[in-house]
Design an enzyme around this catalytic site. Structure first.
Site, PDB file in Angstrom:
ATOM      1  N   GLY A   1       2.604   2.303  10.785  1.00  0.00           N
ATOM      2  CA  GLY A   1       3.499   3.440  10.627  1.00  0.00           C
ATOM      3  C   GLY A   1       4.144   3.918  11.908  1.00  0.00           C
ATOM      4  O   GLY A   1       4.764   4.981  11.933  1.00  0.00           O
TER       5      GLY A   1
ATOM      6  N   GLU B   1      -7.072   4.299   8.043  1.00  0.00           N
ATOM      7  CA  GLU B   1      -6.887   5.730   7.802  1.00  0.00           C
ATOM      8  C   GLU B   1      -8.135   6.351   7.188  1.00  0.00           C
ATOM      9  O   GLU B   1      -8.411   7.532   7.387  1.00  0.00           O
ATOM     10  CB  GLU B   1      -5.654   5.943   6.920  1.00  0.00           C
ATOM     11  CG  GLU B   1      -4.364   5.609   7.661  1.00  0.00           C
ATOM     12  CD  GLU B   1      -3.170   5.359   6.764  1.00  0.00           C
ATOM     13  OE1 GLU B   1      -2.112   4.990   7.297  1.00  0.00           O
ATOM     14  OE2 GLU B   1      -3.299   5.516   5.532  1.00  0.00           O
TER      15      GLU B   1
ATOM     16  N   LYS C   1      -0.003   4.283  -0.205  1.00  0.00           N
ATOM     17  CA  LYS C   1      -0.667   5.411   0.450  1.00  0.00           C
ATOM     18  C   LYS C   1      -0.508   6.680  -0.400  1.00  0.00           C
ATOM     19  O   LYS C   1      -0.526   6.615  -1.623  1.00  0.00           O
ATOM     20  CB  LYS C   1      -0.145   5.571   1.877  1.00  0.00           C
ATOM     21  CG  LYS C   1      -0.313   4.275   2.689  1.00  0.00           C
ATOM     22  CD  LYS C   1      -0.071   4.455   4.153  1.00  0.00           C
ATOM     23  CE  LYS C   1      -0.275   3.121   4.875  1.00  0.00           C
ATOM     24  NZ  LYS C   1      -0.158   3.285   6.340  1.00  0.00           N
TER      25      LYS C   1
ATOM     26  N   ASN D   1       0.851  -1.187   0.000  1.00  0.00           N
ATOM     27  CA  ASN D   1       0.000   0.000   0.000  1.00  0.00           C
ATOM     28  C   ASN D   1       0.891   1.242   0.000  1.00  0.00           C
ATOM     29  O   ASN D   1       1.514   1.563   1.008  1.00  0.00           O
ATOM     30  CB  ASN D   1      -0.918  -0.018   1.231  1.00  0.00           C
ATOM     31  CG  ASN D   1      -1.784   1.222   1.337  1.00  0.00           C
ATOM     32  OD1 ASN D   1      -1.925   1.985   0.385  1.00  0.00           O
ATOM     33  ND2 ASN D   1      -2.380   1.414   2.497  1.00  0.00           N
TER      34      ASN D   1
ATOM     35  N   SER E   1       3.579  -2.348  10.326  1.00  0.00           N
ATOM     36  CA  SER E   1       5.042  -2.234  10.424  1.00  0.00           C
ATOM     37  C   SER E   1       5.743  -3.554  10.104  1.00  0.00           C
ATOM     38  O   SER E   1       6.696  -3.946  10.786  1.00  0.00           O
ATOM     39  CB  SER E   1       5.449  -1.719  11.805  1.00  0.00           C
ATOM     40  OG  SER E   1       4.928  -0.426  12.039  1.00  0.00           O
TER      41      SER E   1
ATOM     42  N   GLU F   1      -5.119  -5.196  10.497  1.00  0.00           N
ATOM     43  CA  GLU F   1      -4.133  -4.157  10.739  1.00  0.00           C
ATOM     44  C   GLU F   1      -4.425  -3.466  12.069  1.00  0.00           C
ATOM     45  O   GLU F   1      -5.302  -2.601  12.134  1.00  0.00           O
ATOM     46  CB  GLU F   1      -4.178  -3.100   9.627  1.00  0.00           C
ATOM     47  CG  GLU F   1      -3.716  -3.597   8.271  1.00  0.00           C
ATOM     48  CD  GLU F   1      -3.490  -2.421   7.332  1.00  0.00           C
ATOM     49  OE1 GLU F   1      -2.387  -2.329   6.779  1.00  0.00           O
ATOM     50  OE2 GLU F   1      -4.402  -1.607   7.159  1.00  0.00           O
TER      51      GLU F   1
ATOM     52  N   HIS G   1      -9.701   0.714   5.018  1.00  0.00           N
ATOM     53  CA  HIS G   1      -8.412   0.939   5.677  1.00  0.00           C
ATOM     54  C   HIS G   1      -8.620   1.872   6.864  1.00  0.00           C
ATOM     55  O   HIS G   1      -9.427   2.802   6.821  1.00  0.00           O
ATOM     56  CB  HIS G   1      -7.405   1.537   4.698  1.00  0.00           C
ATOM     57  CG  HIS G   1      -6.007   1.534   5.221  1.00  0.00           C
ATOM     58  ND1 HIS G   1      -5.554   2.488   6.108  1.00  0.00           N
ATOM     59  CD2 HIS G   1      -4.965   0.686   5.007  1.00  0.00           C
ATOM     60  CE1 HIS G   1      -4.289   2.231   6.406  1.00  0.00           C
ATOM     61  NE2 HIS G   1      -3.909   1.154   5.751  1.00  0.00           N
TER      62      HIS G   1
END
Length: 250
Positions: free
Chosen positions: A172, A97, A11, A9, A211, A166, A95
């Site tokens: 991140g 985010e 992003k 991904n 990560s 996730e 996702h």
């Protein structure tokens, strides 16, 4: 036997120049034949990536798609039918985010269904925040996110989908769930599916994201219910991404 998958991904990263450099690196990777590999660039670069990886064993997906399957009056959105026309195979749905930006289960159900209606394979992203984990609510949160799709579309929808667990606190941040922590959640996800349909549960691929790096990929992917990874920052480095892909093939 489930075929491993590693998805990158990207992003909101990339310029035409940096994407061209990354494509060149990916094109020269020695990828394991038994692993499905995909990348998810920003919308702007999808055509560039598809053209640049033509003839390579790397699929291309989108990071998001609209709630409607066909083109229409939805300014700023991209229909899954347009993604198929561009050459995409997969699309991320839910996702964290995007959930943090306000996407709720009802909207994600529509996105999931619209993607499948056009022939895209949705990659459903689920996971808990650090606050939820510390409160002991991990399985409750993950179960609700997964259950919303099952309740509306039926467990059979996952016969042609991928699930990515996730943990939000590990995206991140440099933190990662231990292999056993990740396995425990993956096993619970598969058990939830198996309660509805054991064949679907055994066939669906469950990816871990949070990560993941070459240094921890072998141990994570060695867990019985972890079938690969959804990779963030490490997927922007072709050599690192290639090493993760090879770890999935071990």
């Amino acid at each position: 036997m489930r075929r491993p998958m590693v998805a990158g991904n990207w992003k909101m990263h990339g310029t035409r120049a940096s994407v061209a450099e990354l494509i060149n690196g990916l094109s020269h990777l020695a990828l394991p034949s038994g692993v499905d590999v995909a990348v998810f660039p920003p919308f702007l670069h999808i055509n560039q990536v598809i053209d640049g990886l033509k003839g390579k064993s790397i699929s291309v997906g989108a990071q998001n798609s609209a709630v409607e399957s066909m083109q229409g009056a939805l300014t700023g959105e991209v229909a899954p039918s347009q993604l198929v026309d561009a050459g995409c195979t997969f699309v991320l749905v839910g996702h964290s985010e995007r959930r943090q930006m306000g996407e709720q289960d009802g909207m994600l159900i529509r996105k999931f269904a619209a993607a499948q209606a056009c022939g895209l394979i949705p990659v459903l992203c689920i996971g808990e925040t650090l606050e939820q984990r510390e409160a002991g609510k991990t399985l409750e949160v993950v179960g609700r996110q997964l259950g919303s799709i099952i309740e509306e579309l039926g467990v059979g929808a996952f016969a042609n989908a991928v699930i990515a667990y996730e943990p939000v606190w590990a995206i991140g941040t440099g933190l990662t769930a231990s292999p056993q922590q990740a396995q425990d959640v993956h096993a619970a996800i598969r058990a939830q599916l198996a309660a509805e349909n054991s064949e679907v549960a055994q066939g669906v691929r469950l990816l871990y994201g949070g990560s993941v790096k070459a240094a921890n990929a072998v141990e994570l992917f060695g867990m019985p219910d972890i079938d690969g990874g959804l990779i963030g920052g490490a997927s922007l480095n072709a050599d690192e991404f290639g090493a993760i892909c090879r770890a999935a093939g071990n």
